[in-house]
Write an enzyme that holds these catalytic residues in place. Structure first.
Site, PDB file in Angstrom:
ATOM      1  N   ASP A  54       0.831  -1.214   0.000  1.00 44.32           N
ATOM      2  CA  ASP A  54       0.000   0.000   0.000  1.00 44.32           C
ATOM      3  C   ASP A  54       0.864   1.263   0.000  1.00 44.32           C
ATOM      4  O   ASP A  54       1.853   1.354   0.732  1.00 44.32           O
ATOM      5  CB  ASP A  54      -0.881   0.042   1.255  1.00 44.32           C
ATOM      6  CG  ASP A  54      -1.912  -1.069   1.305  1.00 44.32           C
ATOM      7  OD1 ASP A  54      -1.759  -2.068   0.589  1.00 44.32           O
ATOM      8  OD2 ASP A  54      -2.871  -0.937   2.094  1.00 44.32           O
ATOM      9  N   HIS A  56      -1.025   4.604  -0.561  1.00 54.05           N
ATOM     10  CA  HIS A  56      -2.013   5.509   0.053  1.00 54.05           C
ATOM     11  C   HIS A  56      -1.641   6.983  -0.019  1.00 54.05           C
ATOM     12  O   HIS A  56      -1.663   7.702   0.982  1.00 54.05           O
ATOM     13  CB  HIS A  56      -2.288   5.099   1.502  1.00 54.05           C
ATOM     14  CG  HIS A  56      -3.252   3.960   1.629  1.00 54.05           C
ATOM     15  ND1 HIS A  56      -4.485   3.956   1.017  1.00 54.05           N
ATOM     16  CD2 HIS A  56      -3.152   2.771   2.280  1.00 54.05           C
ATOM     17  CE1 HIS A  56      -5.105   2.831   1.288  1.00 54.05           C
ATOM     18  NE2 HIS A  56      -4.311   2.079   2.041  1.00 54.05           N
ATOM     19  N   ASP A  85      -6.076   7.512  -1.560  1.00 50.97           N
ATOM     20  CA  ASP A  85      -6.804   7.690  -0.296  1.00 50.97           C
ATOM     21  C   ASP A  85      -5.864   7.852   0.902  1.00 50.97           C
ATOM     22  O   ASP A  85      -4.763   7.313   0.937  1.00 50.97           O
ATOM     23  CB  ASP A  85      -7.783   6.537  -0.020  1.00 50.97           C
ATOM     24  CG  ASP A  85      -9.002   6.577  -0.929  1.00 50.97           C
ATOM     25  OD1 ASP A  85      -9.307   7.658  -1.456  1.00 50.97           O
ATOM     26  OD2 ASP A  85      -9.637   5.525  -1.118  1.00 50.97           O
ATOM     27  N   ARG A  86      -6.362   8.610   1.868  1.00 49.94           N
ATOM     28  CA  ARG A  86      -5.724   8.834   3.169  1.00 49.94           C
ATOM     29  C   ARG A  86      -4.537   9.796   3.111  1.00 49.94           C
ATOM     30  O   ARG A  86      -4.460  10.707   3.901  1.00 49.94           O
ATOM     31  CB  ARG A  86      -5.326   7.512   3.829  1.00 49.94           C
ATOM     32  CG  ARG A  86      -6.524   6.625   4.150  1.00 49.94           C
ATOM     33  CD  ARG A  86      -6.290   5.758   5.374  1.00 49.94           C
ATOM     34  NE  ARG A  86      -7.526   5.159   5.852  1.00 49.94           N
ATOM     35  CZ  ARG A  86      -7.913   3.907   5.588  1.00 49.94           C
ATOM     36  NH1 ARG A  86      -7.154   3.131   4.830  1.00 49.94           N
ATOM     37  NH2 ARG A  86      -9.051   3.451   6.073  1.00 49.94           N
ATOM     38  N   ASN A 114      -8.352  -2.692  -2.798  1.00 50.66           N
ATOM     39  CA  ASN A 114      -9.735  -2.391  -2.432  1.00 50.66           C
ATOM     40  C   ASN A 114     -10.041  -0.897  -2.511  1.00 50.66           C
ATOM     41  O   ASN A 114     -11.204  -0.510  -2.648  1.00 50.66           O
ATOM     42  CB  ASN A 114     -10.056  -2.929  -1.030  1.00 50.66           C
ATOM     43  CG  ASN A 114      -9.233  -2.290   0.065  1.00 50.66           C
ATOM     44  OD1 ASN A 114      -8.007  -2.331   0.033  1.00 50.66           O
ATOM     45  ND2 ASN A 114      -9.898  -1.699   1.044  1.00 50.66           N
ATOM     46  N   HIS A 115      -9.008  -0.028  -2.469  1.00 56.87           N
ATOM     47  CA  HIS A 115      -9.261   1.416  -2.583  1.00 56.87           C
ATOM     48  C   HIS A 115      -9.362   1.884  -4.033  1.00 56.87           C
ATOM     49  O   HIS A 115      -9.717   3.044  -4.266  1.00 56.87           O
ATOM     50  CB  HIS A 115      -8.181   2.206  -1.842  1.00 56.87           C
ATOM     51  CG  HIS A 115      -8.419   2.272  -0.366  1.00 56.87           C
ATOM     52  ND1 HIS A 115      -8.993   3.351   0.267  1.00 56.87           N
ATOM     53  CD2 HIS A 115      -8.187   1.358   0.602  1.00 56.87           C
ATOM     54  CE1 HIS A 115      -9.092   3.106   1.560  1.00 56.87           C
ATOM     55  NE2 HIS A 115      -8.599   1.901   1.794  1.00 56.87           N
ATOM     56  N   ARG A 211     -13.823  -6.189   8.753  1.00 62.10           N
ATOM     57  CA  ARG A 211     -13.876  -5.069   7.800  1.00 62.10           C
ATOM     58  C   ARG A 211     -15.264  -4.906   7.178  1.00 62.10           C
ATOM     59  O   ARG A 211     -15.549  -3.865   6.580  1.00 62.10           O
ATOM     60  CB  ARG A 211     -12.870  -5.290   6.664  1.00 62.10           C
ATOM     61  CG  ARG A 211     -11.409  -5.308   7.072  1.00 62.10           C
ATOM     62  CD  ARG A 211     -10.568  -5.558   5.833  1.00 62.10           C
ATOM     63  NE  ARG A 211      -9.151  -5.721   6.076  1.00 62.10           N
ATOM     64  CZ  ARG A 211      -8.234  -4.750   6.053  1.00 62.10           C
ATOM     65  NH1 ARG A 211      -8.624  -3.498   5.858  1.00 62.10           N
ATOM     66  NH2 ARG A 211      -6.966  -5.005   6.249  1.00 62.10           N
TER      67      ARG A 211
END
Length: 265
Positions: A54, A56, A85-86, A114-115, A211
């Protein structure tokens, strides 16, 4: 088509943390779709290859990774998703990995996490960042349309299995994964969802994921999957690992995480 010189110029510009113009992003996404369209759901990659977890939106950590690991095409890369994201630089991170895929299609592999989804990016920052940096949601729409084309997982020398998240109770073999219809938004449930969302756990068999998507799976599941498919171990991302990597299931699974100081903690 964007020429090699144009792509090199765009890569250099983005590496200086300058986002592309909107029309350049549109062309980038369309050209990269043409390449990804022909990829298998689970492409096989030859070693040596550097595998990345990841990111991010942590752009300067991505640059540091290239500084340590080498630049493409001198180093082959497999990115396992969650580019956005994030963090504060989702636009720059996803633009750079997609540019590298288009410029070096045989040296760079980019998977879906998944993002890489319309629904998740509207909650965790990528949508808002696109609107802030471009003045509309158009760039977000083009990137999320591109995400539907990303492969679901990869294998390395047919010896390592590399999904973003984990395994699925619906999938015993890679051959079954190759039959899935991947050109769609990540579903809320089912095998594609599981590959993006599942996690290894200290349990036996399959469990409900905290989750709310995918499953948790025990060492018996990992070992059976590896044995059935002739894999040495599973390489996956998806979970925060402070040390950057973590072995589990008695070395049947290794988790990689490439966003140090995650969320700027």
């Amino acid at each position: 088509m964007e020429g090699t010189e144009d792509l090199e110029r765009q890569i250099a510009s983005v590496m200086d943390c300058n986002p592309l113009l909107e029309d350049e992003v549109v062309r980038l996404c369309e050209k990269t779709k043409e390449i990804l369209q022909g990829d298998a759901n689970v492409p096989n990659i030859a070693a040596p290859v550097t595998v990345v977890g990841d990111i991010h939106g942590q752009f300067y950590d991505l640059l540091e990774l290239f500084r340590i690991g080498g630049r493409a095409p001198d180093t082959n890369y497999l990115f396992m998703g969650d580019y956005v994201d994030r963090g504060y630089y989702s636009v720059e991170c996803v633009t750079l990995v997609v540019l590298l895929k288009l410029r070096f299609p045989n040296r760079v592999t980019i998977l879906r996490g998944n993002h890489e989804s319309r629904q998740i990016t509207q909650v965790y920052g990528f949508y808002d960042e696109c609107v802030r940096k471009y003045g509309s949601a158009n760039v977000w729409k083009h990137f999320t349309d591109l995400f539907d084309f990303l492969p679901l997982a990869a294998t390395i020398d047919k010896q390592l299995f590399c999904p973003h998240g984990g395994l699925s109770p619906s999938l015993d073999t890679v051959a079954q994964m190759q039959q899935l219809e991947r050109f769609q938004e990540i579903p809320h449930e089912g095998p594609i969802c599981d590959l993006m969302w599942s996690d290894p756990d200290d349990r036996v068999g399959w469990g409900i994921s905290p989750r709310g998507a995918g499953y948790t799976f025990g060492q018996d599941v990992s070992e059976h999957f590896n044995h059935t498919n002739g894999f040495e171990f599973i390489v996956r991302a998806h979970q925060l690992v402070m040390e950057g990597y973590n072995w589990s299931h008695e070395n049947a699974v290794v988790t990689l995480f490439s966003a140090p100081n995650y969320c700027y903690r």
